[in-house]
Design a protein around this motif. Structure first.
Motif, PDB file in Angstrom:
ATOM      1  N   GLU A   1       0.066  -4.709  -3.545  1.00 17.40           N
ATOM      2  CA  GLU A   1      -0.609  -5.746  -2.783  1.00 17.40           C
ATOM      3  C   GLU A   1      -0.863  -5.246  -1.369  1.00 17.40           C
ATOM      4  N   GLN A   2      -2.054  -5.532  -0.848  1.00 16.29           N
ATOM      5  CA  GLN A   2      -2.387  -5.069   0.493  1.00 16.29           C
ATOM      6  C   GLN A   2      -1.638  -5.881   1.532  1.00 16.29           C
ATOM      7  N   LEU A   3      -0.965  -5.172   2.453  1.00 14.49           N
ATOM      8  CA  LEU A   3      -0.236  -5.813   3.539  1.00 14.49           C
ATOM      9  C   LEU A   3      -1.089  -5.944   4.791  1.00 14.49           C
ATOM     10  N   LEU A   4      -1.864  -4.926   5.081  1.00 15.05           N
ATOM     11  CA  LEU A   4      -2.706  -4.970   6.274  1.00 15.05           C
ATOM     12  C   LEU A   4      -3.774  -3.901   6.182  1.00 15.05           C
ATOM     13  N   GLU A   5      -4.748  -4.017   7.069  1.00 16.42           N
ATOM     14  CA  GLU A   5      -5.747  -2.963   7.235  1.00 16.42           C
ATOM     15  C   GLU A   5      -5.371  -2.135   8.450  1.00 16.42           C
ATOM     16  N   ALA A   6      -5.312  -0.834   8.246  1.00 18.52           N
ATOM     17  CA  ALA A   6      -5.115   0.102   9.349  1.00 18.52           C
ATOM     18  C   ALA A   6      -6.427   0.840   9.575  1.00 18.52           C
ATOM     19  N   ARG A   7      -6.639   1.282  10.801  1.00 17.95           N
ATOM     20  CA  ARG A   7      -7.855   2.030  11.104  1.00 17.95           C
ATOM     21  C   ARG A   7      -7.524   3.265  11.923  1.00 17.95           C
TER      22      ARG A   7
ATOM     23  N   GLY B   1      -6.121   0.815   3.774  1.00 15.53           N
ATOM     24  CA  GLY B   1      -5.273  -0.291   3.370  1.00 15.53           C
ATOM     25  C   GLY B   1      -3.854   0.205   3.192  1.00 15.53           C
ATOM     26  N   ILE B   2      -2.886  -0.539   3.710  1.00 17.51           N
ATOM     27  CA  ILE B   2      -1.480  -0.234   3.439  1.00 17.51           C
ATOM     28  C   ILE B   2      -1.018  -1.231   2.385  1.00 17.51           C
ATOM     29  N   TYR B   3      -0.613  -0.702   1.248  1.00 20.99           N
ATOM     30  CA  TYR B   3      -0.250  -1.502   0.089  1.00 20.99           C
ATOM     31  C   TYR B   3       1.236  -1.347  -0.218  1.00 20.99           C
ATOM     32  N   GLU B   4       1.813  -2.401  -0.805  1.00 18.81           N
ATOM     33  CA  GLU B   4       3.231  -2.385  -1.182  1.00 18.81           C
ATOM     34  C   GLU B   4       3.403  -2.912  -2.597  1.00 18.81           C
ATOM     35  N   LEU B   5       4.323  -2.309  -3.314  1.00 20.31           N
ATOM     36  CA  LEU B   5       4.698  -2.743  -4.670  1.00 20.31           C
ATOM     37  C   LEU B   5       6.196  -3.002  -4.715  1.00 20.31           C
ATOM     38  N   ARG B   6       6.569  -4.159  -5.279  1.00 22.44           N
ATOM     39  CA  ARG B   6       7.976  -4.457  -5.483  1.00 22.44           C
ATOM     40  C   ARG B   6       8.335  -4.590  -6.963  1.00 22.44           C
ATOM     41  N   GLU B   7       7.347  -4.792  -7.792  1.00 20.02           N
ATOM     42  CA  GLU B   7       7.557  -4.849  -9.238  1.00 20.02           C
ATOM     43  C   GLU B   7       6.318  -4.298  -9.930  1.00 20.02           C
ATOM     44  N   VAL B   8       6.541  -3.401 -10.876  1.00 20.00           N
ATOM     45  CA  VAL B   8       5.422  -2.753 -11.568  1.00 20.00           C
ATOM     46  C   VAL B   8       4.800  -3.695 -12.595  1.00 20.00           C
TER      47      VAL B   8
ATOM     48  N   THR C   1      13.719  -0.680  -2.818  1.00 19.93           N
ATOM     49  CA  THR C   1      13.293  -2.054  -3.068  1.00 19.93           C
ATOM     50  C   THR C   1      11.780  -2.186  -3.156  1.00 19.93           C
ATOM     51  N   ALA C   2      11.062  -1.163  -2.670  1.00 19.59           N
ATOM     52  CA  ALA C   2       9.596  -1.215  -2.700  1.00 19.59           C
ATOM     53  C   ALA C   2       9.030   0.190  -2.610  1.00 19.59           C
ATOM     54  N   CYS C   3       7.806   0.328  -3.071  1.00 18.31           N
ATOM     55  CA  CYS C   3       7.010   1.537  -2.854  1.00 18.31           C
ATOM     56  C   CYS C   3       5.771   1.130  -2.078  1.00 18.31           C
ATOM     57  N   ASN C   4       5.198   2.080  -1.364  1.00 13.82           N
ATOM     58  CA  ASN C   4       3.991   1.782  -0.605  1.00 13.82           C
ATOM     59  C   ASN C   4       3.039   2.960  -0.652  1.00 13.82           C
ATOM     60  N   LEU C   5       1.814   2.721  -0.285  1.00 17.45           N
ATOM     61  CA  LEU C   5       0.818   3.786  -0.231  1.00 17.45           C
ATOM     62  C   LEU C   5      -0.329   3.389   0.680  1.00 17.45           C
ATOM     63  N   PHE C   6      -1.031   4.407   1.159  1.00 19.60           N
ATOM     64  CA  PHE C   6      -2.249   4.226   1.931  1.00 19.60           C
ATOM     65  C   PHE C   6      -3.444   4.413   1.010  1.00 19.60           C
ATOM     66  N   THR C   7      -4.490   3.630   1.217  1.00 20.69           N
ATOM     67  CA  THR C   7      -5.734   3.841   0.487  1.00 20.69           C
ATOM     68  C   THR C   7      -6.894   3.891   1.467  1.00 20.69           C
ATOM     69  N   ASN C   8      -7.951   4.547   1.038  1.00 20.95           N
ATOM     70  CA  ASN C   8      -9.207   4.515   1.776  1.00 20.95           C
ATOM     71  C   ASN C   8      -9.969   3.284   1.303  1.00 20.95           C
ATOM     72  N   LEU C   9     -10.178   2.329   2.187  1.00 21.03           N
ATOM     73  CA  LEU C   9     -10.832   1.079   1.778  1.00 21.03           C
ATOM     74  C   LEU C   9     -12.293   1.276   1.380  1.00 21.03           C
ATOM     75  N   ALA C  10     -12.827   2.463   1.648  1.00 14.17           N
ATOM     76  CA  ALA C  10     -14.193   2.754   1.204  1.00 14.17           C
ATOM     77  C   ALA C  10     -14.239   3.157  -0.266  1.00 14.17           C
ATOM     78  N   ASN C  11     -13.064   3.236  -0.901  1.00 12.22           N
ATOM     79  CA  ASN C  11     -12.996   3.627  -2.314  1.00 12.22           C
ATOM     80  C   ASN C  11     -12.454   2.456  -3.130  1.00 12.22           C
ATOM     81  N   PRO C  12     -13.282   1.482  -3.471  1.00 12.63           N
ATOM     82  CA  PRO C  12     -12.787   0.278  -4.151  1.00 12.63           C
ATOM     83  C   PRO C  12     -12.211   0.556  -5.538  1.00 12.63           C
ATOM     84  N   ALA C  13     -12.651   1.618  -6.197  1.00 11.42           N
ATOM     85  CA  ALA C  13     -12.147   1.901  -7.547  1.00 11.42           C
ATOM     86  C   ALA C  13     -10.660   2.221  -7.521  1.00 11.42           C
TER      87      ALA C  13
END
Length: 286
Positions: free
Chosen positions: A273-279, A129-136, A250-262
């Motif tokens: 917030e998730q922007l898209l799924e990458a594979r 998952g590619i996620y983005e944050l604009r406000e903490v 203006t934003a921070c982003n991160l990658f997550t492993n979607l197999a790790n829901p925690a």
């Protein structure tokens, strides 16, 4: 109109041609942007850089990048026709990737085209998952604080970085080498941070992995198993993200492993917030 693919090994030339297109989706393409700008600024070096720009007529409709070895071919979102042209161009340059990475539909189709050319099979290596944050969204205060890593914490950083690699990339053939590279390039530059409790214990780690003009990418988030479940990862990610927002991003982003829901839930809880799924797809040799 036909598709046309330009091949380039120069990061500056690639950036000059593609900056406007890539920056329209800055967080989604943070990896490609960050690698390009890191090379231009001399923050990072890569053994062999291959860049591809796909045009339909005069319009840029896709990009791809490879940084050598067994690294995946990194893709932007593009149409099947653009992917077909890209694959033709890579083959003309005697290049067959072992893996491809990008937005789910593009990566899946690209992997299938490469596989068909080789009589090979494809498999999903990882869903991200590619996620983005604009406000903490602030987690409950626990009396702790964000501290910057120092050279004196090299051994701890290396130990935790290796654990991070082994957990997040279990098929990585050289986890210690990757961790050592992280320590070499991030700790000395002041891009490794820890969460320190009110009692002075260091309990969690995160780092600034790369930057684009308007975003910072957070990575290397690791909490030892015996310290988990107490909100330390939320705290270090929230405060590190705010640090970069305070520095003008203006934003921070991160990658997550979607197999790790925690971990995904923890990031969402502080404002990501998730922007898209990458594979990442592996292309298995026939």
């Amino acid at each position: 109109m036909n598709y046309h693919v330009t091949f380039d090994r120069d990061a500056q030339s690639f950036w000059d041609a593609n900056a406007e297109s890539l920056l329209r989706h800055e967080s989604e393409y943070n990896l490609m942007i960050g690698i390009t700008l890191g090379i231009i600024s001399a923050e990072r070096t890569w053994g062999e850089l291959s860049c591809f720009t796909v045009r339909h007529g005069s319009k840029i409709v896709g990009q791809a990048m490879h940084t050598g070895g067994d690294k995946p071919l990194i893709l932007s979102s593009m149409s099947p026709g653009a992917v077909d042209a890209l694959v033709d161009a890579t083959i003309e340059n005697d290049f067959f990737p072992e893996r491809v990475s990008g937005p789910a539909e593009t990566a899946e189709y690209c992997a299938s085209v490469f596989a068909s050319r080789r009589g090979a099979k494809t498999s999903i290596f990882q869903r991200q998952g590619i996620y983005e944050l604009r406000e903490v969204i602030w987690p409950p205060p626990d009396g702790g604080k964000l501290i910057s890593g120092t050279p004196e914490q090299r051994d701890l950083t290396l130990e935790w970085a290796e654990h991070f690699v082994r957990e997040c990339f279990p098929e990585e053939p050289e986890p210690k080498a990757l961790a050592e590279d992280m320590v070499k390039n991030r700790l000395g530059a002041g891009h490794v941070y820890f969460w320190e409790t009110a009692e002075g214990d260091i309990v969690s780690m995160a780092g600034r992995n790369r930057e684009s003009p308007n975003t910072a990418t957070i990575s290397w988030v690791y909490t030892p198993p015996e310290k988990r479940g107490r909100g330390y990862a939320r705290s270090v990610v929230a405060h590190l993200s705010q640090l970069w927002l305070d520095r003008g991003k203006t934003a921070c982003n991160l990658f997550t492993n979607l197999a790790n829901p925690a971990s995904n839930k923890a990031y969402v809880s502080v404002g990501y917030e998730q922007l898209l799924e990458a594979r990442i797809y592996s292309i298995e040799s026939p």
